[in-house]
Design a protein around this motif. Structure first.
Motif, PDB file in Angstrom:
ATOM      1  N   THR A 458       0.835  -1.291  -0.003  1.00 24.41           N
ATOM      2  CA  THR A 458      -0.101   0.020  -0.121  1.00 24.41           C
ATOM      3  C   THR A 458       0.804   1.291   0.024  1.00 24.41           C
ATOM      4  OG1 THR A 458      -1.725  -1.024   1.220  1.00 24.41           O
ATOM      5  CG2 THR A 458      -1.803   1.338   1.288  1.00 24.41           C
ATOM      6  N   PRO A 459       0.900   2.335  -0.977  1.00 23.46           N
ATOM      7  CA  PRO A 459       1.516   3.587  -0.932  1.00 23.46           C
ATOM      8  C   PRO A 459       1.332   4.316   0.118  1.00 23.46           C
ATOM      9  CG  PRO A 459       0.324   3.153  -2.946  1.00 23.46           C
ATOM     10  CD  PRO A 459      -0.560   2.134  -2.102  1.00 23.46           C
ATOM     11  N   GLN A 461       2.579   7.544   0.335  1.00 26.25           N
ATOM     12  CA  GLN A 461       2.603   8.870  -0.193  1.00 26.25           C
ATOM     13  C   GLN A 461       1.286   9.463  -0.650  1.00 26.25           C
ATOM     14  OE1 GLN A 461       5.563  10.885   0.570  1.00 26.25           O
ATOM     15  NE2 GLN A 461       6.156   8.751   1.397  1.00 26.25           N
ATOM     16  N   ALA A 464       0.215   8.751  -4.455  1.00 26.35           N
ATOM     17  CA  ALA A 464       0.427   7.767  -4.885  1.00 26.35           C
ATOM     18  C   ALA A 464      -0.995   6.668  -4.147  1.00 26.35           C
ATOM     19  CB  ALA A 464       1.607   6.805  -4.581  1.00 26.35           C
TER      20      ALA A 464
END
Length: 596
Positions: A458-459, A461, A464
């Motif tokens: 899972t990003p 940022q 993202a």
């Protein structure tokens, strides 16, 4: 309609002799209501007030409501699915609606527009009268509780009607009192922000009046509960804070104070997430549709927070869900092929799913049902939406050549709440907090049958994570009438349409990353399943294996098909619909905007 929900179902199936006959007229006419039942009689006891409230609910259903137009016509074309494909010249009806080739005289505009306002009028009558009933203040504890709930339901329903009007038509006339109390019925358009603020306040009040799903016998998901009011408030808040096509600039814009509305959405979703005794995810994604909605049963986990009740076998109160969309089918013992199968899956959407994502084969149905209950696989471009399919409909199953199958429309689910929370939190915190990541991953893990090792990383940022939310909402909510409006509020719809055409062109030209996909597939049907001879992700053998049937797969994509995808969409124009011409003709104060 759910067979188990007998209390509310009783009212749903009644003729609307009370609610439907409440009439209103301009004060200047000084006329008596033509109904045998005036407002004083209708709102004299709980039973009659309940019948009036059911008249409001009824405006959600039928051909011009979520039984057809608002669920299966208006939400397409998108990067997920297409509406009915053009086979001839423009028709000024459903084909043109899907292609964004709209005129104000389009045959699909007037009915839904008018029905939404009919729902508002009925809601306004209830909102005016219920809190002014003597029993509302002086009744028994039970009577007061029931009437408070009816009042909360009416406020929530009115908010939903206005929300649907705004997301399709933008600024619209706003009436918050019954027509009989309006000094002037020829209203100009009101700014959508003022309407949003009004209904968000209404929903805040409504939530204080309504029970949770598991309180006071409120387990019926065809009735609005506290969770439904909060979930719809969160959804509307995200739209109020999102992009929309504005007057007079004719540009996609968002409010400067949009984060205020993201905070509302986050808070409301968080409240629902703390009540897992009322609403949580069903462990099986497939069961939400096959074992609950399509089986005419209540989801035992409360994942379906609110669904529009359908019944009656007619265009006023029932639905064509499972007939207009989903794979075509034969009724057992009947040789007539039924169903339109008109909501078609875009090939790039099918291949956007991970091969291990269980949602792929629920959301997408590659077959039609044969008369012997086996499956006949269709070409790739004729794959249909799959969440509402007649071969899953039971309790009862279709038994005659009818178009109305009594399948409810899920207006909002708990999975949507989790993803809205994650989206709002990410925006407010300039990146996802652990709570946002947990909500996102809860939905994603369920899609992969609980296997956390398969969901990917899972990003962490902001940008993202937002892109991951954009994708995950598509995987989770595809075919539920949500994607088009999500893309509009993110101001992404034009880009996604262009990206889809570009990706389809790569498929057509056998260009990476689609160069290894099979041009044809081979299948056999062993009731009730489809059996493929080889992988959907690798080139197929040239010869047809024994016992299998060949079907065009990627090779079914043509240049004409690609051109047809949202063919005439124009940014800063097509995000909204034109006001129906009869409404313009009837009210000289309504303007036609957005370049129409």
């Amino acid at each position: 309609m759910k067979t188990a929900n007998r209390y509310f179902a009783f009212y749903i199936t009644l003729p609307f002799v009370l609610a439907g006959l409440i009439t209103s007229c301009k004060k200047q006419l000084d006329l008596e209501p033509q109904s045998a039942f005036d407002e004083q009689y209708v709102f004299s006891n709980v039973t009659n007030a309940t019948a009036a409230l059911v008249g409001v609910y009824n405006e959600l259903a039928g051909d011009f409501g979520y039984g057809s137009r608002l669920s299966t016509f208006y939400p397409y074309d998108t990067d997920e699915m297409l509406g009915i494909l053009n086979t001839s010249t423009p028709d000024n009806s459903s084909r043109d609606l899907s292609r964004y080739n709209l005129q104000s005289t389009n045959a699909q505009l007037e009915g839904p527009f008018n029905q939404l306002y009919a729902g508002i009028e009925r809601a306004n009558i209830c909102i005016k009268n219920i809190p002014n009933m003597d029993l509302y203040k002086n009744g028994t504890a039970s009577e007061v509780m029931q009437l408070q709930r009816l009042y909360g339901e009416a406020l929530t329903l009115r908010a939903q009607f206005y929300f649907e009007l705004i997301r399709n038509w933008g600024d619209v006339p706003a009436l918050f009192d019954p027509a009989i109390d309006q000094p002037d019925l020829f209203l100009a358009k009101a700014d959508r922000d003022s309407i949003y603020n009004h209904v968000l306040d209404d929903l805040k009040l409504a939530a204080t009046l309504l029970p949770w799903r598991n309180e006071a016998g409120a387990t019926n998901d065809e009735r609005i509960t506290k969770g439904a009011a909060k979930a719809l408030r969160a959804r509307i808040a995200l739209f109020a804070g999102g992009y929309s096509l504005r007057r007079p600039s004719n540009q996609m814009q968002r409010r400067d104070d949009y984060l205020t509305y993201y905070q509302v959405a986050k808070d409301e979703c968080n409240d629902i997430m703390q009540r897992r005794d009322a609403h949580t995810l069903n462990p099986s994604f497939k069961a939400v549709f096959k074992d609950a909605i399509d089986a005419h049963k209540t989801d035992p986990y409360g994942e379906v927070i609110f669904e529009v009740a359908m019944a009656g076998g007619n265009g006023v109160s029932d639905s064509k869900i499972g007939y207009y969309d989903g794979p075509r089918f034969y009724v057992p013992g009947n040789s007539t092929l039924l169903g339109n199968g008109q909501i078609r899956v875009v090939p790039t959407y099918f291949y956007a799913f991970d091969s291990l994502d269980t949602r792929r084969d629920v959301t997408n149905a590659p077959y039609y049902n044969a008369a012997d209950a086996t499956k006949t696989v269709q070409t790739m471009i004729n794959m249909t939406s799959g969440k509402f399919r007649a071969d899953w409909i039971t309790n009862p199953a279709p038994s005659s050549a009818v178009q109305y199958l009594g399948v409810n429309w899920p207006l909002i689910r708990f999975a949507d709440v989790l993803l809205m929370f994650a989206e709002a939190d990410n925006e407010l915190s300039n990146g996802p907090t652990p709570a946002a990541i947990a909500a996102f991953e809860e939905v994603r893990k369920r899609g992969f049958a609980g296997n956390a090792n398969k969901i990917g990383v899972t990003p962490a940022q902001k940008e993202a994570f937002f892109n991951a939310i954009v994708n995950e909402r598509s995987f989770e909510l595809g075919g539920e009438g949500i994607r088009k409006y999500d893309l509009i509020r993110w101001n992404l719809i034009n880009q996604k349409i262009l990206d889809t055409r570009a990706a389809l062109t790569k498929m057509l030209n056998k260009t990476a990353p689609y160069d290894k996909l099979p041009q044809s597939m081979f299948y056999k049907s062993k009731c009730p399943d489809v059996i493929w001879s080889s992988s959907l992700y690798q080139p197929a053998a040239s010869a047809t294996p024994s016992g299998y049937t060949k079907i065009a797969w990627i090779s079914s994509i043509t240049a004409a098909y690609i051109t047809n995808v949202a063919q005439l969409f124009k940014p800063n124009h097509s995000e909204l619909l034109p006001i129906p011409q009869p409404s313009i003709d009837a009210n000289p104060n309504i303007t036609q905007d957005y370049g129409y």
